[in-house]
Motif scaffolding. Structure first.
Motif, PDB file in Angstrom:
ATOM      1  N   THR A 218      99.229  32.944  81.083  1.00  0.00           N
ATOM      2  CA  THR A 218      99.724  34.181  80.480  1.00  0.00           C
ATOM      3  C   THR A 218      98.671  35.263  80.640  1.00  0.00           C
ATOM      4  O   THR A 218      97.483  35.018  80.403  1.00  0.00           O
ATOM      5  CB  THR A 218     100.000  33.934  78.982  1.00  0.00           C
ATOM      6  OG1 THR A 218     100.954  32.898  78.893  1.00  0.00           O
ATOM      7  CG2 THR A 218     100.534  35.176  78.292  1.00  0.00           C
TER       8      THR A 218
ATOM      9  N   SER B 272      96.591  41.644  81.285  1.00  0.00           N
ATOM     10  CA  SER B 272      95.735  42.645  81.949  1.00  0.00           C
ATOM     11  C   SER B 272      96.383  43.167  83.230  1.00  0.00           C
ATOM     12  O   SER B 272      95.761  43.913  83.983  1.00  0.00           O
ATOM     13  CB  SER B 272      94.376  42.019  82.285  1.00  0.00           C
ATOM     14  OG  SER B 272      94.560  40.843  83.043  1.00  0.00           O
TER      15      SER B 272
ATOM     16  N   SER C 217      93.311  40.670  85.690  1.00  0.00           N
ATOM     17  CA  SER C 217      91.969  40.088  85.623  1.00  0.00           C
ATOM     18  C   SER C 217      92.021  38.712  84.975  1.00  0.00           C
ATOM     19  O   SER C 217      92.838  38.444  84.085  1.00  0.00           O
ATOM     20  CB  SER C 217      91.011  41.010  84.877  1.00  0.00           C
ATOM     21  OG  SER C 217      91.436  41.176  83.552  1.00  0.00           O
TER      22      SER C 217
ATOM     23  N   ALA D 199      89.609  35.516  83.375  1.00  0.00           N
ATOM     24  CA  ALA D 199      88.301  35.105  82.856  1.00  0.00           C
ATOM     25  C   ALA D 199      87.684  34.068  83.798  1.00  0.00           C
ATOM     26  O   ALA D 199      88.358  33.105  84.190  1.00  0.00           O
ATOM     27  CB  ALA D 199      88.459  34.517  81.449  1.00  0.00           C
TER      28      ALA D 199
ATOM     29  N   SER E  84      91.884  27.627  85.961  1.00  0.00           N
ATOM     30  CA  SER E  84      92.823  28.015  87.029  1.00  0.00           C
ATOM     31  C   SER E  84      92.170  28.935  88.068  1.00  0.00           C
ATOM     32  O   SER E  84      92.738  29.184  89.127  1.00  0.00           O
ATOM     33  CB  SER E  84      94.034  28.723  86.422  1.00  0.00           C
ATOM     34  OG  SER E  84      93.618  29.775  85.598  1.00  0.00           O
TER      35      SER E  84
ATOM     36  N   ALA F 154      99.734  29.972  77.678  1.00  0.00           N
ATOM     37  CA  ALA F 154      98.386  30.303  77.209  1.00  0.00           C
ATOM     38  C   ALA F 154      97.736  29.085  76.569  1.00  0.00           C
ATOM     39  O   ALA F 154      96.557  29.120  76.243  1.00  0.00           O
ATOM     40  CB  ALA F 154      98.451  31.441  76.200  1.00  0.00           C
TER      41      ALA F 154
ATOM     42  N   ARG G  95     102.246  22.989  81.769  1.00  0.00           N
ATOM     43  CA  ARG G  95     102.989  24.233  81.518  1.00  0.00           C
ATOM     44  C   ARG G  95     104.338  24.315  82.218  1.00  0.00           C
ATOM     45  O   ARG G  95     105.238  25.007  81.757  1.00  0.00           O
ATOM     46  CB  ARG G  95     102.125  25.427  81.929  1.00  0.00           C
ATOM     47  CG  ARG G  95     100.887  25.463  81.088  1.00  0.00           C
ATOM     48  CD  ARG G  95      99.883  26.491  81.499  1.00  0.00           C
ATOM     49  NE  ARG G  95      98.730  26.331  80.620  1.00  0.00           N
ATOM     50  CZ  ARG G  95      97.660  27.082  80.642  1.00  0.00           C
ATOM     51  NH1 ARG G  95      97.559  28.060  81.517  1.00  0.00           N
ATOM     52  NH2 ARG G  95      96.681  26.864  79.800  1.00  0.00           N
TER      53      ARG G  95
HETATM   54  C1  FMN Z   1      99.235  37.470  75.331  1.00  0.00           C
HETATM   55  C2  FMN Z   1      98.115  36.854  76.150  1.00  0.00           C
HETATM   56  C3  FMN Z   1      97.512  37.564  77.162  1.00  0.00           C
HETATM   57  C4  FMN Z   1      96.487  37.014  77.923  1.00  0.00           C
HETATM   58  N1  FMN Z   1      95.933  37.727  78.923  1.00  0.00           N
HETATM   59  C5  FMN Z   1      94.950  37.188  79.677  1.00  0.00           C
HETATM   60  C6  FMN Z   1      94.390  37.907  80.772  1.00  0.00           C
HETATM   61  O1  FMN Z   1      94.783  39.029  81.074  1.00  0.00           O
HETATM   62  N2  FMN Z   1      93.396  37.317  81.506  1.00  0.00           N
HETATM   63  C7  FMN Z   1      92.943  36.064  81.185  1.00  0.00           C
HETATM   64  O2  FMN Z   1      92.037  35.571  81.873  1.00  0.00           O
HETATM   65  N3  FMN Z   1      93.456  35.352  80.143  1.00  0.00           N
HETATM   66  C8  FMN Z   1      94.451  35.873  79.392  1.00  0.00           C
HETATM   67  N4  FMN Z   1      94.990  35.158  78.374  1.00  0.00           N
HETATM   68  C9  FMN Z   1      94.499  33.820  78.076  1.00  0.00           C
HETATM   69  C10 FMN Z   1      95.058  32.756  78.994  1.00  0.00           C
HETATM   70  O3  FMN Z   1      96.465  32.851  79.137  1.00  0.00           O
HETATM   71  C11 FMN Z   1      94.757  31.366  78.430  1.00  0.00           C
HETATM   72  O4  FMN Z   1      93.453  31.269  77.998  1.00  0.00           O
HETATM   73  C12 FMN Z   1      95.084  30.270  79.393  1.00  0.00           C
HETATM   74  O5  FMN Z   1      95.158  29.054  78.689  1.00  0.00           O
HETATM   75  C13 FMN Z   1      94.042  30.096  80.493  1.00  0.00           C
HETATM   76  O6  FMN Z   1      94.560  29.079  81.323  1.00  0.00           O
HETATM   77  P1  FMN Z   1      93.626  28.096  82.179  1.00  0.00           P
HETATM   78  O7  FMN Z   1      92.573  27.586  81.252  1.00  0.00           O
HETATM   79  O8  FMN Z   1      94.590  27.028  82.639  1.00  0.00           O
HETATM   80  O9  FMN Z   1      93.069  28.875  83.290  1.00  0.00           O
HETATM   81  C14 FMN Z   1      96.034  35.705  77.629  1.00  0.00           C
HETATM   82  C15 FMN Z   1      96.625  34.972  76.601  1.00  0.00           C
HETATM   83  C16 FMN Z   1      97.661  35.541  75.865  1.00  0.00           C
HETATM   84  C17 FMN Z   1      98.328  34.737  74.775  1.00  0.00           C
END
Ligand code: FMN
Length: 340
Positions: free
Chosen positions: A35, A38, A52, A54, A59, A86, A91
């Motif tokens: 999710t 950004s 963007s 993190a 992933s 998220a 998923r």
């Molecule tokens: C509403 C919402 C918006 C998010 N936007 C971002 C984002 O723009 N960039 C990001 O890196 N994580 C974002 N996150 C967090 C990731 O979706 C979340 O940490 C996810 O589990 C990461 O997945 P991964 O660990 O499998 O890579 C968001 C989460 C939510 C609930």
């Protein structure tokens, strides 16, 4: 500058965004997605978008290795999908998927989706900024899910300020007051039903009685009175006897102080017939509202109904009353009282 991360995040959260799920396919063939809010547009010609990620997220490598991603702009009713992408480990499990030509997972039910090729990846502090050129997109036109101050929301068109005369109270009637608007809406909805009641030789009180009995049948005469009391109509035993003579309801143990009353087959059919008509009139009345506006309207009306519940009615319901039944009766504005 030393920044408090929590405060910074909450200040950023005041910027309302849509919510997307960005997906890709890892070189090993695994579907990957998360999710993302950004997401943003970059360029129309050529068509480009960005988002963007993190650096710490697992992933990340899949997006870098794949070189392609798909962005899904979520529809208003997809907040559970946003939460799933998220947080949950598995998923994609159970989801119906389409596939891009490159085999990327494409989610269904969203409001728009874009297939992109990564053309740049910039470092941005603790995030990577992926810029993609759009190779294909679809627009389904569903209302979008919104994120504002950390909460899922829906977007509604900002209402025009009411005309000055609508607020004027010189006549004692504020045409912009909630009561005035609710009563107007109620009367106008009723206008379509009255001819049908007349055709069946039913007064409004008789219709309320039948509807009140239909909510829980069988019930007692006093329960019918309680349910209708909020409308201001008095239920006389004669009203019930008249409906019984017409074969629409039956009264038993008439000698008792509080006889039992229930709908006959003909009574049930009559209630269903008027209910179907009411529904059709209601559907026509909300034609110009978007589906999110209808949901919001209902939510607000429910809040008003809960907040204005009279204490005597609350007390009546505590003894095993039926909340939905009470709600249905409560939707009759008290201001209708005495209109007949
Ligand atoms: C509403 C919402 C918006 C998010 N936007 C971002 C984002 O723009 N960039 C990001 O890196 N994580 C974002 N996150 C967090 C990731 O979706 C979340 O940490 C996810 O589990 C990461 O997945 P991964 O660990 O499998 O890579 C968001 C989460 C939510 C609930």
């Amino acid at each position: 500058m030393a920044v408090d991360a929590g405060q910074f995040r909450s200040a950023l959260g005041t910027f309302a965004t849509g919510i997307t799920i960005v997906t890709t396919r890892a070189p090993c063939g695994a579907d990957v997605g998360l999710t993302v809010n950004s997401f943003n547009s970059v360029s129309l010609e050529p068509p480009m978008v960005l988002w963007s990620l993190a650096k710490k997220f697992r992933s990340r490598q899949a997006f870098i290795d794949s070189g392609y991603f798909a962005v899904h702009i979520l529809a208003a009713e997809q907040s559970e999908l946003a939460t799933r992408f998220a947080s949950q480990p598995d998923r994609f499990r159970g989801l119906a998927l389409d596939r891009s030509e490159r085999g990327l997972p494409l989610l269904q039910g969203c409001t728009a989706r874009f297939q992109c090729k990564v053309i740049s990846c910039y470092e941005g502090g603790d995030h990577d900024i992926f810029v993609g050129e759009v190779s294909a997109f679809e627009h389904f036109g569903r209302p979008a899910l919104v994120l504002q101050a950390g909460r899922y929301a829906v977007a509604l068109e900002k209402p025009e300020p009411p005309a000055a005369e609508a607020n004027a109270e010189s006549t004692g009637v504020a045409r912009n007051s909630i009561t005035y608007l609710l009563v107007q809406a109620y009367y106008r909805l009723q206008l379509g039903i009255r001819p049908e009641l007349a055709r069946h030789n039913l007064s409004e009180t008789e219709h309320y009685i039948l509807a009140a009995v239909a909510l829980i049948s069988p019930c007692t005469v006093n329960q019918v009175r309680d349910r209708i009391a909020i409308s201001g109509y008095q239920v006389a035993r004669a009203d019930l006897r008249r409906l019984a003579r017409r074969g629409l309801l039956s009264l038993s143990d008439e000698a008792r102080a509080d006889p039992s009353v229930q709908l006959t087959k003909a009574g049930r059919e009559m209630v269903l017939h008027i209910a179907a008509m009411t529904k059709a009139i209601e559907e026509d009345a909300v034609t110009d509202l978007q589906y999110t506006e209808i949901d919001v309207l209902k939510q607000m009306l429910r809040k008003i109904v809960r907040r204005t519940q009279p204490s005597w009615q609350r007390a009546g319901e505590e003894g095993g009353g039926d909340a939905s039944a009470a709600d249905a009766v409560r939707t009759v504005p008290a201001a209708v009282v005495g209109d007949n």
